[in-house]
Design an enzyme around this catalytic site. Structure first.
Site, short mmCIF file in Angstrom:
data_model
loop_
_atom_site.label_atom_id
_atom_site.label_comp_id
_atom_site.label_asym_id
_atom_site.label_seq_id
_atom_site.Cartn_x
_atom_site.Cartn_y
_atom_site.Cartn_z
N LYS A 249 14.54 57.73 50.67
CA LYS A 249 15.44 58.75 50.12
C LYS A 249 15.13 59.47 48.89
O LYS A 249 14.71 59.18 47.91
CB LYS A 249 16.59 57.85 49.68
CG LYS A 249 17.79 58.71 49.18
CD LYS A 249 19.10 58.15 48.63
CE LYS A 249 20.17 59.00 48.12
NZ LYS A 249 21.30 58.20 47.66
N ASP A 254 21.53 63.97 42.65
CA ASP A 254 22.74 63.68 43.51
C ASP A 254 24.03 63.99 42.52
O ASP A 254 24.39 63.21 41.68
CB ASP A 254 22.63 62.38 43.72
CG ASP A 254 24.08 61.70 44.86
OD1 ASP A 254 24.77 62.80 44.93
OD2 ASP A 254 24.23 60.64 44.82
N LYS A 261 30.65 63.77 41.79
CA LYS A 261 30.82 62.70 40.84
C LYS A 261 31.29 63.05 39.54
O LYS A 261 31.14 64.01 39.05
CB LYS A 261 29.11 62.18 40.62
CG LYS A 261 28.42 61.39 41.78
CD LYS A 261 27.08 60.97 41.33
CE LYS A 261 26.44 60.31 42.51
NZ LYS A 261 26.96 59.19 42.85
N ASP A 272 17.46 59.79 42.19
CA ASP A 272 17.82 59.48 43.52
C ASP A 272 16.82 59.65 44.52
O ASP A 272 17.07 59.67 45.50
CB ASP A 272 19.16 60.36 43.59
CG ASP A 272 20.15 59.41 44.51
OD1 ASP A 272 20.19 58.30 44.72
OD2 ASP A 272 20.86 60.25 45.26
N ASP A 331 29.36 62.53 48.85
CA ASP A 331 28.71 61.70 47.91
C ASP A 331 27.74 60.42 48.67
O ASP A 331 26.93 60.04 47.93
CB ASP A 331 29.22 61.07 46.63
CG ASP A 331 28.42 60.64 45.47
OD1 ASP A 331 27.24 61.10 45.31
OD2 ASP A 331 29.34 59.96 44.63
N GLU A 333 25.51 60.77 50.77
CA GLU A 333 24.42 61.65 51.28
C GLU A 333 23.28 60.97 51.75
O GLU A 333 22.43 61.32 52.57
CB GLU A 333 24.10 62.94 50.62
CG GLU A 333 23.06 62.56 49.38
CD GLU A 333 23.58 61.59 48.30
OE1 GLU A 333 24.60 61.28 48.08
OE2 GLU A 333 22.72 61.03 47.45
N ARG A 335 22.53 58.26 53.27
CA ARG A 335 22.39 57.56 54.57
C ARG A 335 22.29 58.92 55.41
O ARG A 335 21.74 58.84 56.78
CB ARG A 335 23.70 56.81 54.80
CG ARG A 335 25.12 57.45 54.77
CD ARG A 335 26.14 56.63 54.41
NE ARG A 335 26.30 56.09 52.92
CZ ARG A 335 27.30 55.51 52.73
NH1 ARG A 335 28.22 54.95 53.41
NH2 ARG A 335 27.00 54.77 51.59
N1 BES Z 1 23.02 57.93 44.64
C1 BES Z 1 24.38 57.11 44.80
C2 BES Z 1 24.37 55.85 44.46
C3 BES Z 1 23.64 55.27 43.44
C4 BES Z 1 24.45 54.83 42.44
C5 BES Z 1 22.59 55.37 42.99
C6 BES Z 1 24.25 54.61 40.91
C7 BES Z 1 22.06 54.82 41.51
C8 BES Z 1 23.05 54.41 40.65
C9 BES Z 1 24.57 57.52 46.07
O1 BES Z 1 24.28 58.54 46.98
C10 BES Z 1 26.30 57.44 46.31
O2 BES Z 1 26.64 58.33 45.21
N2 BES Z 1 26.95 56.38 46.90
C11 BES Z 1 28.35 56.48 46.91
C12 BES Z 1 28.83 55.84 48.20
C13 BES Z 1 30.15 56.27 48.26
C14 BES Z 1 30.53 57.49 48.43
C15 BES Z 1 30.59 55.54 49.75
C16 BES Z 1 28.50 55.45 45.80
O3 BES Z 1 28.06 54.34 45.54
O4 BES Z 1 29.67 55.58 45.19
ZN ZN Z 2 22.56 59.55 46.11
ZN ZN Z 3 25.70 60.35 46.28
#
Ligand code: BES
Ligand code: ZN
Ligand code: ZN
Length: 494
Positions: A249, A254, A261, A272, A331, A333, A335
């Site tokens: 990834k 992000d 966010k 990220d 968010d 993204e 996957r």
């Molecule tokens: N890049 C984030 C995950 C992340 C969070 C990495 C904290 C490192 C530290 C990912 O893209 C994300 O935002 N995931 C969401 C998924 C949700 C919207 C289903 C999350 O974890 O809130």
């Molecule tokens: Zn991310």
């Molecule tokens: Zn994200």
């Protein structure tokens, strides 16, 4: 900068020549192998050798060098030595050349010393404007001399150097702020970084991505002024019998996209792209070590930004295999870009597929900040756990529960990327989503899926707590060394 120290072997015990300081790892001050002079100096400061203890000492009867001692505890193993020598290398600043020795009977200790020193001494100061002489005082070792038995030579340091260089590369790239690292810059930098090795590089720019139908990567990248990229790095040594595909990834930043966010959660999101940096570092290490295994790394690179062009919640993307995905949360993204990468990687019919990603915040809730969460099917998760055991990197397997699969259903498309309003097992939901894009053996629709392991490093990829062992605050490169070990094993359980 020059973040990675160079290491060399010496056959002199407790070496003093050509070094500015000596680090000595000790199981216990009352160990019979500790000399009387040294014992009385350590007794005088109350140093017992307890695991994790660190002190600077004055022991003129033992060594003429400034001395730092670190405790291993009596029942230490290679992982303890790597960790504690690394802790000492991290804490000892102001000496350019440092010699390291350990009082131990553990076989192959020199290798763990070398690895610990390289990992602990890494420092990122490329963006500091501090004058050089001032910087030198807070700088960790630049040259390390490792005491090893007569049979060991500098040539035996190849693996330690490759592991150290790989982790340092990941940390360098992750530490680089997003304003200096667009998708294009990350992709071009990757090509440059493998140009001196037998690795074939291919880059898809936005036009090539559109021509190829990479709707996941394009849909995530569309909101940014800095267009996405897909990078393929192929190391295919002659006679290789195993083929490992690695998918990373690479979100250069992000923001969450239109599902923006909150300010505090966005801090640090330049990390990220850690997964992409790791697959780059691993294929590079495989080539440097001339491993007899084919490795193909795929870096799925995009900038996740909100704008008038950005993908909206409710939009439907068509992935490269034709699967339609309703984006319920922009968010989620990672996957989406990985789906395209997994499909592209699977089309070449590798023996095993690995993906690595800072994928879900839920990972921190589940396992905390030190363990990498792993999911998958076939032998690949077991093979990876063996590797992470050998390299001393914490990892823990999570189940991919079948009963959650219907949560992937969308009313309008084949799938939805997030189950909005349901926070149960968010990391596993993401794993189940990815699993659908792992191809089948021999590209035969009737066959099993290719063995696969998914590494969620959202918790382990960045250390935000106080430093411990060789782990400093900041990017950790978690699982990079385990992945090199995994690749060396051909992705098999050994
Ligand atoms: N890049 C984030 C995950 C992340 C969070 C990495 C904290 C490192 C530290 C990912 O893209 C994300 O935002 N995931 C969401 C998924 C949700 C919207 C289903 C999350 O974890 O809130
Ligand atoms: Zn991310
Ligand atoms: Zn994200």
């Amino acid at each position: 900068g020059m973040p990675l120290p160079d290491i060399a072997i010496t056959h002199v015990p407790f070496p003093t020549e050509a070094a500015d300081a000596l680090i000595l790892a000790i199981p216990a001050t009352d160990d019979p192998a500790v000399s009387d002079e040294l014992r009385s100096a350590l007794d005088a400061i109350g140093f017992t050798g307890k695991k994790g203890s660190f002190a600077r000492a004055y022991a003129p009867g033992f060594t003429s060098l400034p001395l730092a001692v670190v405790g291993l505890g009596p029942d230490h193993d290679l992982n303890t030595i790597r960790e504690q020598v690394g802790a000492a290398a991290r804490q000892l600043t102001g000496f350019e050349t440092v010699a390291i020795d350990a009082v131990t009977t553990v076989d192959g200790a020199w290798r763990a010393i070398a690895e610990g020193a390289i990992l602990g001494a890494y420092q990122f100061d490329a963006l500091k404007s501090t004058p050089e002489d001032e910087l030198a005082r807070s700088r960790r070792a630049r040259h390390v001399l490792v005491h090893a038995p007569e049979s060991v030579t500098d040539d035996d340091l190849g693996t330690a150097r490759a592991h150290g260089a790989a982790v340092a590369l990941v940390k360098d790239l992750v530490s680089t702020p997003a304003d200096r690292q667009s998708p294009e810059q990350l992709a071009d930098g990757a090509v440059e970084l493998v140009s001196d090795l037998p690795i074939q590089a291919t880059v898809w720019d936005e036009q090539a991505l559109a021509d190829g139908g990479f709707g996941g990567i394009l849909g995530v990248g569309i909101g940014s002024d800095r267009p996405p990229r897909l990078v393929r790095l192929d190391y295919a040594p002659e006679g290789a019998e195993r083929h490992v595909a690695l998918v990373g990834k690479g979100i250069t930043f992000d923001t969450g996209g239109l599902s923006l966010k909150p300010a505090a959660s966005m801090v640090g999101m330049q990390e990220d792209m850690t997964g992409a940096a790791e697959v780059l570092a691993v294929v590079r290490a495989a080539a440097q070590l001339a491993l007899p295994v084919r490795v193909t790394a795929w870096m799925c690179i995009a900038d996740n930004m909100p704008s008038g062009r950005a993908t909206r919640p409710g939009d439907v993307l068509t992935m490269v295999d034709g699967t339609t995905v309703e984006v319920t949360n922009t968010d989620a993204e990672g996957r989406l870009v990985l789906a395209d990468g997994l499909v592209a990687a699977s089309r070449e019919n590798p023996d095993v597929v690995v993906d690595v990603a800072t994928l879900t915040g839920a990972m921190v809730v589940a396992l905390g900040t030190r363990h990498t969460g792993i999911m998958g099917h076939g032998d690949a998760p077991d093979a990876f756990l063996r590797s992470s055991d050998r390299t001393g990197e914490a990892a823990w397997a999570l189940p991919l529960m079948d009963y959650m699969s219907d949560q992937l259903d969308s009313r309008v498309a084949d799938m939805q990327n997030a189950n909005v309003g349901n926070r149960a097992a968010g990391s596993i939901y993401a794993g189940l989503f990815l699993q659908r894009f792992v191809g089948r053996i021999g590209n035969d629709p009737e066959a099993d899926r290719i063995p696969w392991v998914h590494l969620d490093i959202a918790g382990s990829g960045m250390s935000t707590t106080s430093p411990y062992g060789f782990t400093d605050k900041g990017p950790t490169g978690a699982s990079t060394r385990a992945l090199i070990d995994f690749v060396a094993a051909g992705g098999e359980v050994v």
